[in-house]
Design a protein around this motif. Structure first.
Motif, PDB file in Angstrom:
ATOM      1  N   GLY A  18       0.767  -1.154   0.031  1.00 55.35           N
ATOM      2  CA  GLY A  18      -0.165   0.131  -0.119  1.00 55.35           C
ATOM      3  C   GLY A  18       0.832   1.373   0.027  1.00 55.35           C
ATOM      4  N   LYS A  42      -7.202   0.362 -12.587  1.00 59.60           N
ATOM      5  CA  LYS A  42      -6.218   1.467 -12.598  1.00 59.60           C
ATOM      6  C   LYS A  42      -5.081   0.755 -13.901  1.00 59.60           C
ATOM      7  N   GLY A  50      -2.159   0.254  -3.110  1.00 61.08           N
ATOM      8  CA  GLY A  50      -2.065   1.319  -3.968  1.00 61.08           C
ATOM      9  C   GLY A  50      -0.580   1.445  -4.442  1.00 61.08           C
ATOM     10  N   HIS A 108      -8.287  -1.190  -0.537  1.00 56.29           N
ATOM     11  CA  HIS A 108      -7.949   0.344  -0.043  1.00 56.29           C
ATOM     12  C   HIS A 108      -6.340   0.792  -0.461  1.00 56.29           C
ATOM     13  N   GLU A 109      -6.563   2.091  -0.573  1.00 55.50           N
ATOM     14  CA  GLU A 109      -4.977   2.374  -1.318  1.00 55.50           C
ATOM     15  C   GLU A 109      -4.075   2.181  -0.333  1.00 55.50           C
TER      16      GLU A 109
END
Ligand code: ZN
Ligand code: ZN
Length: 561
Positions: A46, A115, A88, A83-84
């Protein structure tokens, strides 16, 4: 992929590289094998977001130099949810992972694909879809995903079994029987795990400082429906874009109040598409794009907006500043912050809330009404989980120092035999027991700075921060080979006051310092360009400091003709 590893002398280890002692950048490794011959499973990768201390840096990633060194021994990367702070960094860092397969549940995979599509990379990305509840071998690990409740679809805990024993990595979770998205926490499976015997519980600490249990997502739905029904004029609701349950609740509340839903912000569309593709939002969910906003009467609108964290380029900030091209709010309208402000974002969020108040827009936050619930377990929930899985070893993760320590103390109070306080970079041997920290590996941060990813210690961001306090002076000098000044020195000031307290020009002060310094250097020595540049730099900084009380950054461009 799997090599036969001799069980004799093998160890089962846990190694956090991000996610303990800080917010975000969750990155954990589980290793099996002997020192020097371990295979690894990576769990999550992340990011966190840059703040005022990192000017110009949007995204901060974990430093993966340890993983790069071990890349031929990595069996896979498993993502617990989308979740980022958990997934991410995958797109920026996967090129360094040498084709390691990435395992994700259908929703998380869909979010990753959207993404990847943005950068034209879907084909060739080694993505393996692994549904909730699935169990399979990844290298020497027998891995099982267990459904948890959280604030996004398909959050999963991971059971990691090795020939030596099993660990449970919770990911982010809470106990909510009504998460309004995917299946709630699978208590039966967790209890069965306890029956089978679990060695280690590596568990979310975010809300370990709070007593009781978190309210349900269903309670929020009720509050939002009431607020929207009773509002006299426009309502805008800002949420974390990935909170699919909340999107559904706002859509339902709008429909029940006879209002039209307008979606504002690109990130929200991406989530809606992924949620529709995986069955978490109705394919017939009716919503308008933002261009419909000013065509609808005020009492017929609910706008769902990105930017709950005060992100300056997201919808809510632009609406509050009156700079949004399609969405305008005015007196009597209402904005609901259906979100929690992540520590570090308080100033940005309160700037927006103040700007809205100046427009006489009513602002409703979780301080005023039950418009948000956390996705993380409070002590009451932790106690239940510990009771179900009964680990021998507890390792708190996912939290800042005080969260981790509160969790560690609580686990001790619950009677867990061994609580390990590990920080990023600490390699913990789980088995054979007792657990112990056996090694330290390098950890750190990377900055995504524009198009470039650099090490945090490379220095340019530190320099930029310095510039933001003291500005800069550039000096251009032209000397003859014999050391005569061939032209008046040029100075360019950036970010300095124009004049001192007596009214003398700061540029003149700098220029006088340059000329004075050159004249003070004997002509023979002026051939030493490094000496001249350094002397000029020092004298400009000293002269400006005397006038201003601050030393600017100074660069000298010396030309010899
Ligand atoms: Zn999460
Ligand atoms: Zn998280």
């Amino acid at each position: 992929m799997s090599r036969k590893i001799d069980r004799k002398g093998a160890e089962f280890v846990f190694l956090p590289l991000g996610g303990v002692g800080e917010i975000g950048m969750n990155l954990y490794l589980y290793g099996y094998g002997r020192d020097g011959a371990r295979e690894w499973l990576i769990v999550d990768m992340g990011v966190t977001f840059g703040g005022e201390a990192e000017p110009g840096v949007d995204v901060i990633l974990p430093d993966i130099r340890f993983i790069e060194e071990e890349r031929h021994n990595i069996a896979g990367l498993l993502l617990t949810h989308a979740h980022e702070d958990h997934f991410g960094a995958v797109i920026d860092l996967w090129p360094q992972l040498a084709g390691v397969p990435v395992y994700a549940t259908p929703f998380t995979a869909e979010m990753l694909k959207s993404k990847l599509a943005e950068i034209g990379l879907v084909n060739g990305f080694p993505l393996q879809v692994m549904p909730l509840g699935d169990r399979r071998s990844i290298g020497p690990f027998d891995v099982e995903l267990i459904s948890m409740s959280h604030s996004i679809p398909e959050p999963s805990a991971v059971v990691i079994r090795t020939p030596l024993g099993a660990a449970l990595h919770t990911g982010d979770w809470k106990l909510d029987e009504n998460p309004l998205t995917s299946a709630p926490t699978d208590a039966e499976r967790l209890k069965a795990l306890g029956e089978d015997g679990l060695v280690a519980l590596i568990c979310d600490s975010t809300n370990a400082v709070r007593d009781g249990v978190s309210p349900s997502e269903a309670d929020v739905a009720v509050t939002l429906a009431r607020l929207i029904r009773e509002a006299p004029r426009r309502v805008a609701v800002t949420i974390f874009a990935s909170n699919v349950a909340r999107i559904g609740s706002v859509a339902n509340a709008a429909r029940a109040a006879g209002r039209e839903l307008v979606v504002v912000g690109r990130a929200m569309f991406r989530v809606i598409e992924a949620a529709q593709a995986t069955g978490y939002l109705d394919l017939n969910l009716a919503f308008h794009e933002e261009t419909a906003f000013d065509k609808l009467p005020p009492h017929k609108i609910v706008a769902l907006c990105t930017g709950s964290q005060g992100e300056p380029r997201a919808a809510m900030a632009r609406i509050a500043q009156g700079e949004h091209p399609n969405v305008k709010l005015d007196a009597g309208d209402m904005v609901i912050f259906s979100s929690r402000t992540i520590p570090g974002n308080e100033k940005a969020v309160s700037r927006i809330q103040n700007a809205l108040a100046d427009l006489r827009v009513e602002v409703v936050t979780d301080q005023d009404a039950a418009v948000h619930v956390s996705g993380h377990p409070r002590r009451g929930e932790l106690e239940q989980l510990y009771g179900w899985v009964r680990p021998t070893v507890a390792i708190p993760m996912h939290g800042e120092g005080r969260h981790l320590e509160a969790h560690a103390k609580f686990a001790e109070k619950l009677g867990v035999k061994q609580v390990v306080r590990a920080r990023n970079g600490a390699m913990v041997r789980l088995l054979p027991g007792p657990a112990a920290i056996i090694d330290d590996v390098p950890v750190g941060r990377l900055y995504r700075d524009g198009l470039i990813v650099t090490r945090a210690d490379d220095g340019q961001v530190r320099e930029r921060r310095k510039l933001s306090f003291v500005g800069s002076v550039a000096v251009s000098l032209v000397l003859s080979e014999k050391g005569h000044l061939l032209a008046d020195p040029e100075v360019a000031l950036t970010g300095l006051p124009a004049a001192d307290n007596e009214g003398s020009s700061m540029a003149e002060i700098a220029r006088d310092a340059v000329i004075g310094t050159i004249e003070s250097i004997p002509r023979a020595r002026r051939k030493d360009q490094a000496l001249v540049s350094e002397a000029v730099r020092r004298s400009v900084r000293a002269a400006v400091n005397q006038a201003w009380g601050k030393k600017p950054v100074c660069s000298v461009l010396l030309t010899v003709l």
